[in-house]
Design an enzyme around this catalytic site. Structure first.
Site, PDB file in Angstrom:
ATOM      1  N   ASP A  66      47.105  38.743  39.496  1.00 22.43           N
ATOM      2  CA  ASP A  66      45.659  38.501  39.507  1.00 22.43           C
ATOM      3  C   ASP A  66      45.107  38.894  38.132  1.00 22.43           C
ATOM      4  OD1 ASP A  66      43.011  38.113  40.594  1.00 22.43           O
ATOM      5  OD2 ASP A  66      42.836  40.286  40.629  1.00 22.43           O
ATOM      6  N   THR A  99      40.223  34.060  37.761  1.00 19.55           N
ATOM      7  CA  THR A  99      40.068  35.118  36.741  1.00 19.55           C
ATOM      8  C   THR A  99      41.074  34.957  35.607  1.00 19.55           C
ATOM      9  OG1 THR A  99      41.428  36.505  38.174  1.00 19.55           O
ATOM     10  CG2 THR A  99      39.072  36.875  38.245  1.00 19.55           C
ATOM     11  N   THR A 100      42.249  34.361  35.910  1.00 20.02           N
ATOM     12  CA  THR A 100      43.234  34.109  34.840  1.00 20.02           C
ATOM     13  C   THR A 100      42.798  32.883  34.048  1.00 20.02           C
ATOM     14  OG1 THR A 100      44.895  34.882  36.415  1.00 20.02           O
ATOM     15  CG2 THR A 100      45.709  33.929  34.392  1.00 20.02           C
ATOM     16  N   ASP A 400      40.658  37.518  47.272  1.00 15.91           N
ATOM     17  CA  ASP A 400      40.450  36.272  46.523  1.00 15.91           C
ATOM     18  C   ASP A 400      40.196  35.100  47.467  1.00 15.91           C
ATOM     19  OD1 ASP A 400      40.736  37.610  44.206  1.00 15.91           O
ATOM     20  OD2 ASP A 400      42.438  36.493  43.425  1.00 15.91           O
TER      21      ASP A 400
END
Length: 532
Positions: A66, A99-100, A400
């Protein structure tokens, strides 16, 4: 210090360019630091992305892919690189997923900006053009999105599964996705525009496997029932009391000692204590309370062995060490009002439920409150795993997935995944750039090319040939198949909607907007001043 006092070279009127039109050292250093952070998390993008093992300063080990978690644990010292860490946290708050992607996208935009600066285009021009391009890109994403209805459970499940497929726990997506969808849909009404994820409580227990994770209709508690004095661990037709005072002998605020030199006095003290505790327990029983939740106390014991003995005799189930920050959630879930003083403890403060029972599952004990009379809009999930590492990652993945379903409540639209939207927007932006003139056209073109980093990285991480895959993807889109994306599992290009790979529109739009804002901010910085 000679360098500091030397006069600026010609052509450096605004402090942002050297005489050859190259970016200054400071700007270059900022961009390189930020790109290094983006490269660090790039390998963990997508379903075939790698995982990172992080060892914290305390020796604790975290295994995750994550982006936000990786960056949070990274010891990033450079101020510009720290902006990318904050960028991933902003995306985590806004959308919860992607988020990546947002960090990888920002790194790619910075590389594109560096090339433009080397061609002599002014940083302000680049920053403004990028922001215009991002606004245009969001419009294109809106156009290709598919509206979704919250009653269409299948679409919500597809989005949750897509989010879970890029995680370590991807093989359990068939268990976790329905839990995430059920949890969020229980909290929303047709007119809701947001969901407060604090109303979904995740209780983590080591024991069993991730398959045993379950949604509890009512409330699940981490604490266990006190049965050491023979108290009950199951209570039907429960009347729940939530107290914030202690069931132990009173204690003065200051430390002091009492010297007793007579055994009769000693007996009297013990008798008084016994009487005091018995009175407290009887008053609790008098209200009809048969399940007692006791807040954790720092100053003195919340319950003593003697009071536990009395409560067990009165057939009252006791659960102690309720944390202060859980009080509000428990109150909301069960309807029990927290009471800080025995005099205020009356029947109308009690919550009621059909059953309160301690469950033991693969060695993990958890108390479940079910059949609550007037349930608030809350839900609990009992998350299980074989060890702490798996359990932590399972909780992050579930969070998530919950965020993805929440995104669909905020903005009710889905788009394809698998790099399809990025390639489509890149193609449309390139076409739009041809209608512009001058430097802006160059900037739009560079922005469009930078978006291709997502499909390129997806292909790279899956061990495919990125050049061949992205070229074929462009070709499919040029021929009008705008849902063509990378099927990572089969290693081919296919219609990604048929593969059920979808993501919320909000994840992509907020990633684009936030990445562009951060890049524009880094471009506008031309100097760093250190203060003492």
């Amino acid at each position: 210090m000679a360098a500091a006092t030397a006069s600026a070279p010609t052509g450096m009127s605004d402090g942002s360019f050297t005489d050859k039109g190259k970016p200054t050292e400071v700007r270059l250093s900022n961009m390189n630091a930020a790109k290094a952070v983006a490269d660090a998390v790039r390998t963990s993008l997508g379903p075939k992305g790698m995982d990172k093992m992080i060892q914290t300063s305390t020796g604790e080990v975290v295994i995750t892919n994550d982006g936000a978690t990786i960056l949070k644990h990274m010891a990033v010292l450079h101020p510009a690189a720290r902006m990318l860490v904050e960028l991933s946290q902003a995306q985590d708050i806004e959308a919860g997923d992607g988020t990546t992607s947002v960090v990888v996208l920002a790194g790619s935009l910075l590389s594109a900006a560096e090339k433009l600066l080397n061609q002599g285009i002014h940083p302000t021009t680049v920053a403004q053009s990028f922001q215009k391009a991002a606004t245009k890109a969001v419009e294109f994403l809106d156009d290709m999105s598919i509206p979704v209805d919250l009653n269409d459970r299948e679409s919500l499940l597809k989005a949750a599964r897509t989010s879970l497929n890029s995680k370590i726990v991807s093989q359990y997506s068939s268990t976790l996705a329905p839990i995430a969808v059920s949890a969020v849909t229980r909290l929303v009404s047709s007119s809701s525009s947001n969901v407060d994820l604090r109303d979904i409580r995740i209780v983590k227990k080591v024991g069993g496997t991730i398959d045993d994770t379950e949604l509890v209709e009512g409330l699940a508690l981490n604490q266990i029932a006190m049965s050491n004095a023979g108290g009950p661990t199951r209570m039907e037709k429960a009347k729940i009391g939530l107290i914030q005072f202690q069931l132990s002998s009173p204690k003065p605020d200051m430390d002091n000692q009492i010297v007793v030199n007579d055994y009769r006095q000693m007996d009297k003290i013990l008798k008084e204590e016994r009487q005091y505790l018995l009175n407290l327990c009887k008053r609790i029983k008098k209200t009809g309370c048969n399940v007692l939740l006791i807040q954790k106390s720092i100053l003195r014991d919340a319950v003593t062995d003697l009071s536990l003995h009395f409560l067990a005799k009165l057939k009252i189930m006791v659960i102690k060490d309720i944390e202060r920050d859980e009080i509000e959630f428990i109150s909301k879930s069960t309807g029990a009002k927290p009471v800080a003083d025995i005099d205020a403890f009356t029947e109308d403060k009690l919550g009621s439920a059909e059953l309160v029972e301690e469950h033991s599952q693969s060695g993990a004990k958890v108390v479940k409150v079910t059949g609550v009379k007037n349930p608030g809009k809350t839900v609990s999930v009992v998350c299980t795993g074989a060890n702490d590492l798996v359990l932590e990652e399972s909780e992050r993945s579930l969070h998530d997935a919950l965020c993805v379903v929440r995104c669909l409540v905020k903005k009710r639209a889905l788009i394809a995944g698998g790099g399809a939207p990025e390639i489509n927007v890149s193609r449309l932006l390139t076409e739009y750039a041809h209608t512009l003139k001058g430097k802006e056209a160059y900037c739009f073109q560079s922005f469009a090319e930078a978006l291709e980093i997502i499909p390129t990285t997806l292909a790279e991480n899956a061990g495919l040939n990125p050049i061949a895959i992205v070229t074929e993807l462009r070709n499919k889109h040029a021929l009008g198949d705008k849902n063509a994306g990378i099927n990572v599992k089969k290693g081919i290009i296919s219609n990604i909607l048929e593969e059920n790979v979808v993501q919320p529109l909000l994840v992509s739009t907020s990633a684009l907007e936030l990445a562009t804002e951060t890049v524009a901010l880094i471009l506008r910085i031309d100097d760093i001043q250190f203060t003492r």
